[in-house]
Design an enzyme around this catalytic site. Structure first.
Site, mmCIF file in Angstrom:
data_model
loop_
_atom_site.group_PDB
_atom_site.id
_atom_site.type_symbol
_atom_site.label_atom_id
_atom_site.label_comp_id
_atom_site.label_asym_id
_atom_site.label_seq_id
_atom_site.Cartn_x
_atom_site.Cartn_y
_atom_site.Cartn_z
ATOM 1 N N HIS A 185 50.578 85.330 -7.910
ATOM 2 C CA HIS A 185 49.756 86.525 -7.686
ATOM 3 C C HIS A 185 50.203 87.256 -6.435
ATOM 4 O O HIS A 185 50.231 88.501 -6.409
ATOM 5 C CB HIS A 185 48.271 86.147 -7.569
ATOM 6 N N ASN A 236 45.809 77.487 -12.807
ATOM 7 C CA ASN A 236 46.395 78.418 -11.822
ATOM 8 C C ASN A 236 47.763 77.936 -11.346
ATOM 9 O O ASN A 236 48.300 78.485 -10.380
ATOM 10 C CB ASN A 236 45.463 78.569 -10.602
ATOM 11 N N ARG A 240 39.726 73.182 -13.975
ATOM 12 C CA ARG A 240 40.265 74.457 -14.473
ATOM 13 C C ARG A 240 41.257 75.078 -13.487
ATOM 14 O O ARG A 240 42.078 75.903 -13.868
ATOM 15 C CB ARG A 240 39.123 75.433 -14.794
ATOM 16 N N LYS A 282 36.884 84.075 -19.238
ATOM 17 C CA LYS A 282 36.894 84.754 -17.933
ATOM 18 C C LYS A 282 37.085 86.241 -18.209
ATOM 19 O O LYS A 282 38.067 86.640 -18.849
ATOM 20 C CB LYS A 282 38.084 84.283 -17.101
ATOM 21 N N GLU A 318 35.404 76.642 -13.389
ATOM 22 C CA GLU A 318 36.469 76.395 -12.417
ATOM 23 C C GLU A 318 35.975 75.741 -11.123
ATOM 24 O O GLU A 318 36.332 76.160 -10.021
ATOM 25 C CB GLU A 318 37.215 77.706 -12.107
ATOM 26 N N ARG A 375 22.395 93.344 -20.386
ATOM 27 C CA ARG A 375 22.379 91.927 -19.982
ATOM 28 C C ARG A 375 23.163 91.021 -20.917
ATOM 29 O O ARG A 375 22.965 89.815 -20.959
ATOM 30 C CB ARG A 375 20.941 91.392 -19.856
ATOM 31 N N LYS A 411 44.739 74.486 -22.969
ATOM 32 C CA LYS A 411 43.811 75.318 -22.204
ATOM 33 C C LYS A 411 42.357 75.045 -22.594
ATOM 34 O O LYS A 411 41.485 74.889 -21.725
ATOM 35 C CB LYS A 411 44.150 76.811 -22.394
ATOM 36 N N HIS A 464 53.717 90.068 -14.330
ATOM 37 C CA HIS A 464 52.936 88.838 -14.179
ATOM 38 C C HIS A 464 53.787 87.610 -14.551
ATOM 39 O O HIS A 464 53.841 86.629 -13.805
ATOM 40 C CB HIS A 464 51.691 88.906 -15.068
ATOM 41 N N HIS A 522 50.333 80.283 -9.951
ATOM 42 C CA HIS A 522 49.659 81.567 -9.747
ATOM 43 C C HIS A 522 49.329 81.856 -8.281
ATOM 44 O O HIS A 522 49.068 83.008 -7.944
ATOM 45 C CB HIS A 522 48.383 81.646 -10.595
ATOM 46 N N GLU A 533 53.319 81.818 -19.521
ATOM 47 C CA GLU A 533 52.045 81.075 -19.554
ATOM 48 C C GLU A 533 52.139 79.881 -20.515
ATOM 49 O O GLU A 533 51.524 78.843 -20.275
ATOM 50 C CB GLU A 533 50.881 81.983 -19.957
HETATM 51 N N1 GLY Z 1 43.938 82.202 -16.609
HETATM 52 C C1 GLY Z 1 43.436 81.022 -16.034
HETATM 53 C C2 GLY Z 1 42.120 80.613 -16.592
HETATM 54 O O1 GLY Z 1 41.717 81.082 -17.645
HETATM 55 O O2 GLY Z 1 41.439 79.829 -15.982
#
Ligand code: GLY
Length: 353
Positions: free
Chosen positions: A243, A236, A232, A134, A228, A112, A218, A253, A239, A176
């Site tokens: 993507h 993207n 947030r 993330k 998000e 957990r 960031k 990428h 992206h 990025e």
């Molecule tokens: N890579 C995008 C984020 O961390 O939200």
């Protein structure tokens, strides 16, 4: 050396830049508060740097995005079980984006949730995957479909690792950095323009400055919207198309996101948010770093992949546009609207303006 603190509901993360991680005795054991450490890494990173890891068990996973799966996580759980990890254990991921994702996901779900820290060894992981909490894996062709939001207790960015990377991998990270500049930091953008040679020669002083500026952009966003729900989504930028291009065209990428950023910039221009000279500036910047601004795309498969974007809501996509250079805004667009303008967005640069 500099540091940034990210405070969010999923934990507090201290990100340190410019420490020679593997040369400072006891640095990682002290950050792990004397707990029993298990390192997660990949074979390549272990071969290059493993002799300087702290004394501990190391679980090795395969390299590359294809290993970002539940099967890999399953094997990591088995290793945890055979190593008899308990609640006094601490997980440290040392490697690129895939290692950071797998280490964060396995740590935040096993028992957990065990505490974890990350030592990202690629520029892409230092400016993106390793920071922000993330942790996810791909599933049935969908990127990062399964995952957690859980912050690493520490992130150590040592720029000496970047010297062993192929230049194509450095460019992935630079895409990025360009994204962070475009959505939130005009000064960083100017710096990327004026300091290109020093940046591409990986001089540690300038790399530290651009990574710091990138992470400030960031971290500010993540600390306000960790999960998000809104802001947030700006991270993207480039992206949505990126993507879909990565999935269908076999580009890296960074290459895919670069093309995606130019497409999003052109859409911003079409919507009256960005001037033509700004689009040209973005194209010049991306080309200057050896990244593509357009390619011949297989429209049908890219549109099909767009439709399968996990962030789609019914027929809508939260699309990130530029509202001038250095500012982003999120618009809910219909997938069909993107299909209609797709051909214009893919045009090579001589068609702009
Ligand atoms: N890579 C995008 C984020 O961390 O939200």
């Amino acid at each position: 050396m500099r540091s940034i603190e990210l405070q969010a509901a999923g934990g507090t993360s201290r990100i340190t830049l410019g420490l020679p991680v593997t040369s400072v005795p006891n640095l990682i054991p002290e950050l792990c508060q004397g707990r029993r450490i298990t390192v997660i890494t990949d074979g390549e990173v272990y071969a290059l740097h493993g002799d300087r890891f702290p004394e501990c068990n190391a679980v090795k996973i395969g390299e590359g995005e294809k290993g970002k799966t539940l099967e890999t996580v399953h094997r990591v759980y088995e290793a945890f079980l055979s190593l008899d990890l308990d609640r006094s254990s601490f997980i440290v991921g040392i490697g690129g984006g895939v290692v950071c994702d797998i280490a964060g996901f396995a740590a935040s779900t096993y028992l957990r949730g065990l505490p974890f820290g990350l030592v990202p060894t690629t520029l892409l992981a230092q400016v993106d995957a390793g920071v922000g909490g993330k942790n996810g894996v791909n599933f049935h062709g969908y990127k990062n479909l399964i995952g957690t939001f859980s912050q690493p207790q520490f992130v150590l960015c040592d720029f000496r690792f970047l010297k062993t990377l192929p230049m194509a991998e450095v460019r992935n990270g630079l895409a990025e950095v360009i994204k962070h500049a475009l959505i939130g930091d005009r000064d960083l953008l100017s710096r990327l323009e004026t300091e290109r040679e020093r940046i591409l020669s990986l001089r540690e002083d300038i790399i530290e400055e651009i990574v710091y500026a990138s992470l400030e952009a960031k971290v500010g966003i993540v600390s306000r919207d960790e999960k998000e729900g809104g802001e947030r989504r700006k991270l993207n930028f480039g992206h949505t198309f990126g993507h879909a291009i990565e999935k269908t065209m076999g580009l890296s990428h960074g290459e895919s996101v670069s093309i995606g950023m130019v497409m999003a910039a052109k859409l911003s221009m079409a919507m009256g948010l960005l001037a033509v000279h700004d689009v040209r500036r973005i194209q010049d910047m991306i080309e200057g770093y050896g990244l593509p601004t357009a390619t011949a795309l297989d429209k049908e498969s890219v549109i099909d992949a767009l439709g399968k974007d996990k962030k789609r809501e019914d027929e809508d996509i939260h699309f990130v546009l530029l509202d001038g250079i250095g500012a982003a805004r999120i618009e809910r667009l219909k997938l069909q609207e993107l299909v209609e303008v797709f051909d214009d967005l893919c045009e090579h640069r001589r068609a702009v303006g």
